[in-house]
Motif scaffolding. Structure first.
Motif, PDB file in Angstrom:
ATOM      1  N   LEU A 128      -7.329   0.857  -3.271  1.00 36.92           N
ATOM      2  CA  LEU A 128      -8.760   0.572  -3.451  1.00 36.92           C
ATOM      3  C   LEU A 128      -8.994  -0.101  -4.794  1.00 36.92           C
ATOM      4  N   ARG A 129     -10.005  -0.933  -4.855  1.00 40.08           N
ATOM      5  CA  ARG A 129     -10.368  -1.533  -6.152  1.00 40.08           C
ATOM      6  C   ARG A 129     -11.892  -1.635  -6.266  1.00 40.08           C
ATOM      7  N   GLY A 130     -12.358  -1.826  -7.489  1.00 37.78           N
ATOM      8  CA  GLY A 130     -13.799  -1.932  -7.719  1.00 37.78           C
ATOM      9  C   GLY A 130     -14.367  -0.763  -8.522  1.00 37.78           C
ATOM     10  N   PRO A 196      -8.851   5.653   9.510  1.00 34.07           N
ATOM     11  CA  PRO A 196      -7.939   5.131  10.531  1.00 34.07           C
ATOM     12  C   PRO A 196      -6.805   4.326   9.904  1.00 34.07           C
ATOM     13  N   PRO A 197      -5.602   4.427  10.447  1.00 29.65           N
ATOM     14  CA  PRO A 197      -4.478   3.657   9.899  1.00 29.65           C
ATOM     15  C   PRO A 197      -4.406   2.270  10.554  1.00 29.65           C
ATOM     16  N   PRO A 198      -3.727   1.335   9.916  1.00 27.35           N
ATOM     17  CA  PRO A 198      -3.684  -0.033  10.464  1.00 27.35           C
ATOM     18  C   PRO A 198      -2.904  -0.138  11.770  1.00 27.35           C
ATOM     19  N   ALA A 225     -15.306  -6.888   8.413  1.00 31.01           N
ATOM     20  CA  ALA A 225     -15.051  -6.903   6.959  1.00 31.01           C
ATOM     21  C   ALA A 225     -13.638  -7.389   6.667  1.00 31.01           C
ATOM     22  N   HIS A 226     -12.788  -7.391   7.670  1.00 34.91           N
ATOM     23  CA  HIS A 226     -11.429  -7.919   7.464  1.00 34.91           C
ATOM     24  C   HIS A 226     -11.414  -9.451   7.465  1.00 34.91           C
ATOM     25  N   SER A 227     -12.551 -10.054   7.206  1.00 36.52           N
ATOM     26  CA  SER A 227     -12.565 -11.508   6.995  1.00 36.52           C
ATOM     27  C   SER A 227     -12.485 -11.815   5.503  1.00 36.52           C
ATOM     28  N   GLY A 229     -10.688 -10.348   1.483  1.00 29.89           N
ATOM     29  CA  GLY A 229      -9.752  -9.463   0.790  1.00 29.89           C
ATOM     30  C   GLY A 229      -8.308  -9.687   1.204  1.00 29.89           C
ATOM     31  N   ILE A 230      -7.507  -8.738   0.796  1.00 26.43           N
ATOM     32  CA  ILE A 230      -6.059  -8.890   0.959  1.00 26.43           C
ATOM     33  C   ILE A 230      -5.443  -7.672   1.627  1.00 26.43           C
ATOM     34  N   SER A 231      -4.200  -7.849   2.039  1.00 21.57           N
ATOM     35  CA  SER A 231      -3.408  -6.709   2.510  1.00 21.57           C
ATOM     36  C   SER A 231      -2.007  -6.818   1.924  1.00 21.57           C
ATOM     37  N   HIS A 232      -1.403  -5.657   1.697  1.00 21.17           N
ATOM     38  CA  HIS A 232       0.004  -5.617   1.283  1.00 21.17           C
ATOM     39  C   HIS A 232       0.875  -5.707   2.535  1.00 21.17           C
ATOM     40  N   CYS A 233       2.041  -6.321   2.385  1.00 22.25           N
ATOM     41  CA  CYS A 233       2.927  -6.530   3.551  1.00 22.25           C
ATOM     42  C   CYS A 233       3.192  -5.260   4.376  1.00 22.25           C
ATOM     43  N   PRO A 234       3.486  -4.114   3.748  1.00 23.64           N
ATOM     44  CA  PRO A 234       3.821  -2.950   4.583  1.00 23.64           C
ATOM     45  C   PRO A 234       2.695  -2.502   5.509  1.00 23.64           C
ATOM     46  N   SER A 235       1.446  -2.904   5.206  1.00 20.53           N
ATOM     47  CA  SER A 235       0.343  -2.471   6.066  1.00 20.53           C
ATOM     48  C   SER A 235       0.424  -3.076   7.464  1.00 20.53           C
ATOM     49  N   PHE A 236       1.160  -4.175   7.598  1.00 17.13           N
ATOM     50  CA  PHE A 236       1.295  -4.754   8.945  1.00 17.13           C
ATOM     51  C   PHE A 236       2.775  -4.921   9.309  1.00 17.13           C
ATOM     52  N   PRO A 273      -3.757 -12.920   2.333  1.00 15.61           N
ATOM     53  CA  PRO A 273      -5.185 -12.809   2.671  1.00 15.61           C
ATOM     54  C   PRO A 273      -5.362 -12.249   4.077  1.00 15.61           C
ATOM     55  N   GLN A 274      -6.413 -11.469   4.244  1.00 21.21           N
ATOM     56  CA  GLN A 274      -6.685 -10.925   5.584  1.00 21.21           C
ATOM     57  C   GLN A 274      -7.071 -12.036   6.547  1.00 21.21           C
ATOM     58  N   ASP A 275      -7.841 -12.994   6.029  1.00 24.02           N
ATOM     59  CA  ASP A 275      -8.310 -14.091   6.877  1.00 24.02           C
ATOM     60  C   ASP A 275      -7.773 -15.377   6.263  1.00 24.02           C
TER      61      ASP A 275
HETATM   62  C1  HEM Z   1     -11.144  -0.195  11.833  1.00 19.43           C
HETATM   63  C2  HEM Z   1     -10.326   0.493  11.094  1.00 19.43           C
HETATM   64  C3  HEM Z   1      -9.778  -0.011   9.798  1.00 19.43           C
HETATM   65  C4  HEM Z   1      -8.488   0.005   9.411  1.00 19.43           C
HETATM   66  C5  HEM Z   1      -7.327   0.552  10.218  1.00 19.43           C
HETATM   67  C6  HEM Z   1      -8.399  -0.610   8.117  1.00 19.43           C
HETATM   68  C7  HEM Z   1      -7.246  -0.759   7.375  1.00 19.43           C
HETATM   69  C8  HEM Z   1      -7.136  -1.536   6.251  1.00 19.43           C
HETATM   70  C9  HEM Z   1      -5.905  -1.795   5.541  1.00 19.43           C
HETATM   71  C10 HEM Z   1      -4.556  -1.215   5.885  1.00 19.43           C
HETATM   72  C11 HEM Z   1      -6.193  -2.655   4.539  1.00 19.43           C
HETATM   73  C12 HEM Z   1      -5.195  -3.282   3.561  1.00 19.43           C
HETATM   74  C13 HEM Z   1      -4.691  -2.295   2.536  1.00 19.43           C
HETATM   75  C14 HEM Z   1      -3.613  -2.934   1.714  1.00 19.43           C
HETATM   76  O1  HEM Z   1      -2.505  -3.101   2.232  1.00 19.43           O
HETATM   77  O2  HEM Z   1      -3.865  -3.277   0.547  1.00 19.43           O
HETATM   78  C15 HEM Z   1      -7.586  -2.933   4.594  1.00 19.43           C
HETATM   79  C16 HEM Z   1      -8.244  -3.772   3.728  1.00 19.43           C
HETATM   80  C17 HEM Z   1      -9.616  -3.949   3.736  1.00 19.43           C
HETATM   81  N1  HEM Z   1     -10.517  -3.303   4.550  1.00 19.43           N
HETATM   82 FE1  HEM Z   1     -10.081  -2.183   6.163  1.00 19.43          FE
HETATM   83  N2  HEM Z   1      -9.660  -0.981   7.737  1.00 19.43           N
HETATM   84  C18 HEM Z   1     -10.530  -0.633   8.730  1.00 19.43           C
HETATM   85  C19 HEM Z   1     -11.904  -0.786   8.702  1.00 19.43           C
HETATM   86  C20 HEM Z   1     -12.596  -1.314   7.653  1.00 19.43           C
HETATM   87  C21 HEM Z   1     -14.019  -1.239   7.473  1.00 19.43           C
HETATM   88  C22 HEM Z   1     -14.969  -0.494   8.415  1.00 19.43           C
HETATM   89  C23 HEM Z   1     -14.324  -1.908   6.334  1.00 19.43           C
HETATM   90  C24 HEM Z   1     -15.654  -2.123   5.677  1.00 19.43           C
HETATM   91  C25 HEM Z   1     -16.805  -2.065   6.283  1.00 19.43           C
HETATM   92  C26 HEM Z   1     -13.084  -2.424   5.809  1.00 19.43           C
HETATM   93  C27 HEM Z   1     -12.961  -3.222   4.711  1.00 19.43           C
HETATM   94  C28 HEM Z   1     -11.767  -3.699   4.199  1.00 19.43           C
HETATM   95  C29 HEM Z   1     -11.691  -4.680   3.147  1.00 19.43           C
HETATM   96  C30 HEM Z   1     -12.853  -5.412   2.516  1.00 19.43           C
HETATM   97  C31 HEM Z   1     -10.338  -4.827   2.848  1.00 19.43           C
HETATM   98  C32 HEM Z   1      -9.726  -5.716   1.747  1.00 19.43           C
HETATM   99  C33 HEM Z   1      -9.797  -4.920   0.445  1.00 19.43           C
HETATM  100  C34 HEM Z   1      -9.276  -5.622  -0.784  1.00 19.43           C
HETATM  101  O3  HEM Z   1      -8.967  -6.802  -0.755  1.00 19.43           O
HETATM  102  O4  HEM Z   1      -9.202  -4.939  -1.814  1.00 19.43           O
HETATM  103  N3  HEM Z   1     -12.054  -2.006   6.598  1.00 19.43           N
HETATM  104  N4  HEM Z   1      -8.157  -2.233   5.626  1.00 19.43           N
END
Ligand code: HEM
Length: 355
Positions: A128-130, A196-198, A225-227, A229-236, A273-275
Motif C-alpha cells: 500500500l502507498r499514500g 480478496p487475493p489476485p 480501479a485496476h485501470s 497503478g502498478i502490480s508486482h510480478c508475483p501478484s500475477f 502497469p495494471q493498464d
Molecule cells: C476485486 C478484487 C481485487 C483484487 C483481487 C485486487 C488485487 C490487487 C493486487 C494484487 C494489486 C497489486 C499489488 C502489488 O503487487 O503491488 C492491486 C493493485 C491495485 N488495486 Fe486492487 N484488487 C481488487 C479490487 C480493488 C478495488 C475494489 C480497488 C479500489 C476501488 C482496487 C484498487 C487498486 C489500485 C488502485 C491498485 C494499484 C495500487 C498502486 O499502484 O499502488 N483494487 N490490487
C-alpha cells in the motif's frame, strides 16, 4: 536500506501465497517462515470461517457536508490540498487504501495503525502507498480544527480526490462523512476472509464482496480501479512464467511482454502497469482490457465470464462507468462505519489516542 528491500520483497510476495503448493514453495524459497496466522488460505474452497461477523453496510449518521456542521468547514479543502501534491502512483495508492481500509473492520482507518501486528503489516497491505498524504492532511487539519476530523473520513475524501484527478475530473462524487476511527487492528485479518487475493475466481470474488454488503455489480464496477497503478510480478505469477505457462486467456503479446519483464532474478521487486493502454488514467479502458485479455490478475480475467460480461461490455469505453464508480465508492464507504460510541477521532492517524 536492507529493511526496505526486505519489505519490497515481502510486498511483492503478498499475493503469491495461495492454496496451490507451488506458490507456497516460492514463498518458502525466499526464506520466510510460513505465516503464523490462524486463518487457513481457503479462498477457492468452502466459505471462509469468520473470526468476526462481516460488518454490514450501515448509514450510521453519515452526511454530505458533515464537517461544515461540525466547525471545520474547510476540512475537505484541506484534504484536497494534500492530495493535489501526490504523484499519479501515490494517487492510485490512495484509492486502493480506501478499499483495503473498508474491507477490514469497516471504513475506520484501522489500516493506518502502526504496530508490529497491525493491518498495515498484513501481507496484502505491504505494497500500500499514500500514508504520507493522509498524515499531511491530518497534521493540517489538527492545526485548523483539532480533534474533529477522523482519519477514516480523510481516507474516504482522499480516495475521492485521487479519483477526480486521475479521471481528469470525470469522476466527481460527494462523500457522506462522520465516520469515527477504530481502535483495533490485526495483521491476520487482512488474510483469508477479508481482502480478496489476485488469484480469486468469480465465485470467490462474489462471495467476498457479498460478505461486505456489496453486490456483483459493485464488484465489477470497483474492479475498474485496476485501470491505474502498478502490480508486482508475483501478484500475477499464476498467469505467466515462471512457473506456470502463460494463461490461455491472456493476450499473447501481453503474456510475452510480462514473461520477459518478470522472468528476471529481481522478479519480486519488478513492477508493471495494471493498464498498459492508459496507465495513468482512471477510466473504463479496464473493461476493454478485460475483454481483450489485457489484464494482469485471475480476478480481473474472471470478469470475462458469461455472468459478468454484459456489465463489462456496458462499461467498456463508456462514460457511464464514471458515475457508477463514484456511487460504488460511496456504497463501499458505508461498510462497518463506526459511531462515536464505537470509535474516536484520532489525534495522529497511526496511533490510537491515549485514554
Ligand atoms: C476485486 C478484487 C481485487 C483484487 C483481487 C485486487 C488485487 C490487487 C493486487 C494484487 C494489486 C497489486 C499489488 C502489488 O503487487 O503491488 C492491486 C493493485 C491495485 N488495486 Fe486492487 N484488487 C481488487 C479490487 C480493488 C478495488 C475494489 C480497488 C479500489 C476501488 C482496487 C484498487 C487498486 C489500485 C488502485 C491498485 C494499484 C495500487 C498502486 O499502484 O499502488 N483494487 N490490487
Amino acid at each position: 536500506m536492507a529493511k526496505l528491500v526486505v519489505l519490497a520483497v515481502l510486498a511483492s510476495l503478498i499475493s503469491t501465497v495461495s492454496c496451490q503448493s507451488w506458490t507456497w514453495s516460492i514463498y518458502r524459497s525466499w526464506g520466510y517462515p510460513s505465516p503464523t496466522w490462524g486463518t487457513p488460505w481457503t479462498y477457492n474452497s468452502a466459505p471462509a470461517t469468520w473470526t468476526t461477523p462481516p460488518p454490514p453496510p450501515s448509514s450510521n449518521g453519515l452526511k454530505v457536508g458533515y464537517y461544515a456542521d461540525h466547525n471545520c468547514s474547510n476540512a475537505e479543502n484541506i484534504v484536497r490540498a494534500a492530495v493535489e501534491k501526490a504523484s499519479a502512483g501515490i494517487l492510485a495508492g490512495l484509492i486502493r487504501l480506501a478499499f483495503h481500509d473498508c474491507f477490514v473492520r469497516g471504513c475506520d482507518a484501522s489500516v493506518l495503525l502502526e504496530g508490529s501486528d497491525t493491518e498495515k503489516q498484513g501481507f496484502p497491505n505491504l505494497s500500500l502507498r499514500g500514508f504520507g498524504i493522509i498524515d499531511a492532511a491530518k497534521d493540517a487539519l489538527e492545526k485548523e480544527c483539532p480533534g474533529v476530523v477522523s482519519c477514516a473520513d480523510i481516507v474516504s475524501f482522499a480516495a475521492r480526490d485521487a479519483s477526480y484527478i486521475l479521471s481528469y475530473k470525470k469522476i466527481n462524487y460527494t462523500v457522506p462523512a462522520g465516520r469515527f476511527d477504530g481502535k483495533v487492528s490485526f495483521a491476520n485479518e487482512t488474510l483469508g476472509q477479508n481482502l480478496p487475493p489476485p488469484f480469486a475466481d468469480l465465485a470467490t470474488l462474489k462471495r467476498m464482496f457479498a460478505d461486505k454488503g456489496l453486490d456483483p455489480t459493485d464488484m465489477v464496477v470497483l474492479s475498474g480501479a485496476h485501470s491505474i497503478g502498478i502490480s508486482h510480478c508475483p501478484s500475477f505469477s499464476d498467469r505467466v512464467n515462471p512457473p506456470a505457462s502463460p494463461s490461455p486467456s491472456m493476450d499473447s503479446d501481453l503474456a510475452k511482454k510480462l514473461n520477459q519483464t518478470c522472468d528476471t532474478p529481481n522478479n519480486a521487486t519488478t513492477t508493471v502497469p495494471q493498464d498498459s493502454v492508459t496507465p495513468d488514467a482512471l477510466d473504463s479502458q479496464y473493461y476493454k482490457n478485460v475483454m481483450s485479455g489485457k489484464v494482469l490478475f485471475t480476478s480481473d480475467a474472471a470478469l470475462n465470464s458469461s455472468e459478468t460480461l454484459e456489465l463489462v461490455k456496458k462499461y467498456a469505453g463508456s462514460d457511464d462507468w464514471n458515475t457508477a464508480f463514484g456511487a460504488a465508492m460511496v456504497k463501499m464507504g458505508y461498510i462497518g462505519v463506526k459511531s462515536s460510541k464505537e470509535g474516536e477521532i484520532r489525534k495522529k492517524c497511526g496511533v490510537i489516542n491515549k485514554s
